[in-house]
Design an enzyme around this catalytic site. Structure first.
Site, PDB file in Angstrom:
ATOM      1  N   GLY A 573      -5.589  37.137 -21.545  1.00  0.00           N
ATOM      2  CA  GLY A 573      -5.634  35.458 -21.595  1.00  0.00           C
ATOM      3  C   GLY A 573      -4.216  35.156 -21.719  1.00  0.00           C
ATOM      4  N   GLY A 575      -2.045  31.363 -23.325  1.00  0.00           N
ATOM      5  CA  GLY A 575      -2.022  29.915 -23.867  1.00  0.00           C
ATOM      6  C   GLY A 575      -0.705  29.116 -23.570  1.00  0.00           C
ATOM      7  CD  GLN A 576       1.951  23.737 -25.374  1.00  0.00           C
ATOM      8  OE1 GLN A 576       1.057  23.704 -26.348  1.00  0.00           O
ATOM      9  NE2 GLN A 576       2.796  22.753 -25.147  1.00  0.00           N
ATOM     10  CG  ASP A 715     -13.395  29.070 -30.846  1.00  0.00           C
ATOM     11  OD1 ASP A 715     -14.558  28.727 -30.512  1.00  0.00           O
ATOM     12  OD2 ASP A 715     -12.532  29.572 -29.976  1.00  0.00           O
TER      13      ASP A 715
END
Length: 859
Positions: A573, A575-576, A715
């Site tokens: 994965g 992200g930013q 989360d």
């Protein structure tokens, strides 16, 4: 302004819902009282077969009302098997009714008459009456056991009706009295009946799949006429048509299906009759597409329209794109091009051997008409008589008046919003001290500014967010929060959680959180949270500032790992500011603590997850990355993913964590089936119930460890739990960075993303993240586990409806929707889930208690 946006975000959702025209109804959300208790239904619309006296007339049969002698009572004692006595309600228009409530006659302790059982009859036109039956065919509904308690009963299936009769049923002669209420919403489709061929039977691997319309309330012969049934009951079928939302029914229950062998013309014809002439925009058909079983959506549909007495010669045709790659059931939207009609006849052409529908809905403009089938009440009530031929013409003057009223309402709403916003600004200037205390209590509140929000604002690809027509949600209608909706700033002050900390000007100072904690009240890690931006957009644990100060004074107790010993295998994965890679590491056993054991030979490689900071990351991201390493290095628990080593001497900065060979729990369970007949037939790998509870116990153990450090995960879900050998579970935090789970997160205006289906009501509405909100998420995670992750939580609700449901949790008026009890879940475990979803945070169990309970439940 950022604070105002967060405060009024639910209000904007409400305004959007008021402006959106939707015709579908969701039985789980369409549960508002229709006006018996509230008085919206006038006395003249309530009638009865007889009455004992003027003081027990039909108009006194309102739930929670004590006027007159306290209820409706028939003239004589009701006899066994008698169906002569009834209390009738005229709703003046068609309504979708999902729930009924009853009481007896209490009258302040004077009365003691009630109906122990009753039946319901309903009618759409006032002439043809239909006896309600549940999905198993039973008519009798259990009523009251005393004269004052309210007993609510779900109508399964729901009914579409204008007139409803309550008919008391008893097993011996006795006096009965009733007070009642109906719950539901207006039936905007206007559909009063559909005529269709009878559903047929499929034989699959020796199993009989009955695809008939079992709740159809019309005449059933060679076809179904003059009725409504499963195609309008609000229940969409599952992807696998052999399964059902409803338990204890036969395979195929959710669908009405036909085989092309029985239709030489190659199509199934269904005719739909409506309450009046309408301007139709679209038709939505929920179809099964399990092509491996020779079931597909329709290849083409041709629709004819009847506006007055004659059918229009030119039909509308539509051919959807055939999908041979995704077996999921879906809505197919057909444009009807604003045709005016009171009846529609559609021919659905087969694309394969079988065609199955579970729901058909219509969208039409609410135009004004000078004559309607159900006119508003003026004087003596009127109903259509045999031989009547009402005509329907568009009244242009009424349309112009309607448009003018709508424009005026919009201007008024805009003015109200401006006034409210200005008042908020003014109040905040006057109550600065009080607001500061409130802000301290809610340091962890939601923020759509990505630089202050723990979740990454570029986690998922915006193009992956489904469009309106591509949505898999069963219904798209957004329901408002209701008339009792209040401003969040006022609501916060009324919450018991804030009663000890928030102050109004002039109030006596209340106890501090520290004082409350000393008196035994649980003090969750909710104040002064340090938000660390995980490099992958994942949820780096929210850490109390005090704990972070202690950590910052210590060196990182993790060794530098040689980059050359890492072999890239797969990108997990991104992200930013960073990425997560799955790698193989050589010689990792030399970098492990003494208390860490790996069953590895000397030269064997091990799978690891490598979080890597991008070279273009800013200074703040680099600092957060190093803080994340510091925090992760202190987490040492058998059920928490461990930080093994780092690469920080040169760029790019990397941290190396454990990775389990079986991947995440969501994917692991979705590849397995529960032990039983279905698994034997499909030859799928199985997981026993005892192993499911064993895995859930490990998750609770890991969360117990985090909560002991006052760490808040934020989360927790099966996607963030990794599975190793022998069902070993370890909690991770990079599930959000994976495109695979982009649909699990709700994007606010393209910026922040939230896992709203796992979040507690206070996290969504107030931005309050605590150990108690982690407990809520654990309940959802436990539900996922026991359903083998076969569907998303609240899969029948759209994201907006999930947010609306949190408002119901806040108001706590018994209208909130809970996740259903999984098929293989015992009552004790489901009660534990419900406790995790308790409205009051202090009533939710601690992770210590959850862990102890699950240990006791292990077989």
């Amino acid at each position: 302004m950022k604070h105002l946006w967060k405060t009024y975000f639910p209000l904007l959702i409400l305004l959007y819902s008021l402006g959106a025209v939707r015709s579908q109804v969701n039985p789980g959300v369409c549960r508002s009282p229709l006006g018996m208790a509230g008085g919206q239904i006038p006395d003249e619309d309530i009638s009865a077969s007889s009455q004992w006296s003027d003081s027990t007339a039909a108009k006194y049969g309102r739930l929670d009302c004590e006027e007159g002698d306290g209820a409706w009572c028939p003239e004589i004692a009701v006899e066994p098997d008698s169906v002569k006595e009834f209390l009738q309600i005229d709703l003046r228009s068609l309504h979708f009714i999902t729930l009924v409530g009853t009481q007896g006659r209490h009258a302040g302790g004077i009365g003691n008459e009630f109906a122990q059982m009753y039946k319901i009859k309903y009618s759409r036109d006032g002439s043809r009456w239909i006896s309600w039956r549940n999905r198993q065919g039973k008519q009798v509904i259990e009523g009251n056991r005393n004269a004052y308690d309210t007993v609510l009963k779900d109508l399964e299936p729901p009914i579409i009706a204008r007139f409803v009769r309550f008919m008391p049923v008893i097993d011996h002669s006795m006096n009965v009295c009733m007070r009642v209420e109906l719950y539901g919403c207006e039936w905007l489709d206007g559909l009063v009946s559909y005529n269709a061929p009878l559903g047929q039977q499929m034989v699959l691997h020796g199993q009989h799949i009955h695809l008939n319309d079992s709740v159809y309330d019309g005449a059933v012969g060679y076809s179904m006429t003059e009725g409504l049934g499963q195609l309008t009951d609000g229940m969409c079928g599952l992807d696998d048509f052999t399964l059902s939302h409803v338990y204890n029914v036969w395979p195929g229950y959710d669908y009405v299906g036909w085989t092309n062998d029985s239709f030489p013309n190659g199509y199934v014809e269904i005719m739909f009759e409506f309450d009046r002439t309408r301007n139709f925009t679209t038709m939505k058909v929920h179809c099964n597409n399990m092509f491996s079983r020779r079931v597909k959506t329709f290849q083409k549909v041709t629709c004819y329209f009847r506006s007055e007495l004659d059918w229009e010669p030119v039909p509308v045709s539509f051919s959807p794109v055939m999908d041979d790659g995704n077996p999921s059931a879906r809505f197919v939207t057909v444009s009807l091009h604003n045709h005016m009609a009171s009846a529609i006849k559609c021919q659905y052409y087969f694309a394969d051997i079988w065609m199955m529908f579970s729901e058909i809905t219509f969208q039409s403009d609410t135009a004004m008409y000078n004559t309607t089938l159900f006119p508003p009440k003026t004087g003596t009530p009127t109903s259509p008589q045999p031989g009547d031929n009402p005509t329907h013409k568009v009244d242009d003057s009424n349309t112009r008046i309607l448009i003018g009223c709508l424009v005026a309402i919009i201007f008024i709403l805009v003015a109200i919003i401006v006034i409210i916003l200005w008042r908020q600004v003014w109040q905040k200037m006057l109550e600065k001290a009080s607001r500061r205390m409130l802000d301290d209590e809610l340091t962890a509140r939601l923020s759509i500014q990505s630089e202050t929000f723990t979740y990454n604002n570029n986690t998922t690809n915006p193009s992956s967010v489904p469009s309106d027509q591509e949505s898999n949600s069963t219904y798209e209608r957004i329901f408002p929060l209701g008339p009792d909706y209040q401003e969040p700033s006022r609501l916060i002050r009324k919450l018991p959680e804030f009663s000890q900390t928030s102050e109004e000007p002039g109030d006596t100072p209340s106890k501090s959180p520290q004082a409350s904690s000393q008196e035994g009240v649980p003090h969750y890690a909710e104040a002064d949270i340090v938000n660390l931006q995980g490099v992958t957009g994942g949820n780096t644990y929210a850490v109390p500032a005090l704990t972070m100060d202690l950590l910052s004074g210590k060196d990182v107790a993790v060794e530098e790992f040689p980059r050359k010993l890492l072999t890239f295998k797969e990108k997990l994965g991104e992200g930013q500011f960073g990425e997560v890679h799955l790698c193989e590491a050589e010689g990792m056993q030399d970098f492990m603590d003494e208390d860490f054991s790996f069953d590895l030979s000397e030269n064997q490689t091990v799978l690891v997850a490598v979080k890597m900071l991008r070279a273009d990351a800013n200074k703040n991201a680099r600092n957060d990355f190093l803080k994340e390493i510091k925090i992760m290095s202190r987490l040492k628990d058998p059920n928490i993913i461990r930080l093994l080593a780092v690469c920080i001497c040169t760029d790019p900065l990397c941290m190396i964590t454990e990775y389990m060979e079986n991947g995440d729990l969501n994917q692991f369970l979705s590849r397995h089936e529960p032990e039983g007949q279905i698994a034997l037939l499909s030859n799928a790998p199985t997981v026993s119930y005892s192993n499911l509870i064993y895995m859930a116990t490990q998750i609770a153990s890991g969360m117990k460890y985090l909560s002991s450090l006052n760490f808040v995960h934020r989360d927790l879900a099966t996607r963030n739990c990794l599975v190793g050998k022998n069902y070993t579970i370890k909690i991770a935090d990079f599930g959000m960075s994976r495109n695979l789970y982009s649909g699990d997160y709700y994007r606010i205006q393209g910026r922040a993303v939230l896992p709203i289906r796992w979040m507690s009501w206070e996290s969504i509405l107030l931005g309050k993240f605590t150990t108690a909100s982690d407990v809520w998420a654990f309940g959802v995670t436990l539900w996922e586990t026991l359903t083998f992750c076969k569907e998303q939580p609240y899969s029948q609700l759209s994201d907006e409806q999930v947010i609306e449901n949190t408002g119901e949790f806040f108001r706590d008026q018994r209208r909130q929707i809970y996740l259903p009890q999984p098929p293989m879940c015992p009552d004790s475990i489901y009660k534990l889930m419900l406790r995790c979803w308790h409205r009051n945070t202090k009533e939710r169990p601690s992770f210590l208690e959850i862990h102890r309970t699950l240990l006791e439940c292990q077989p």
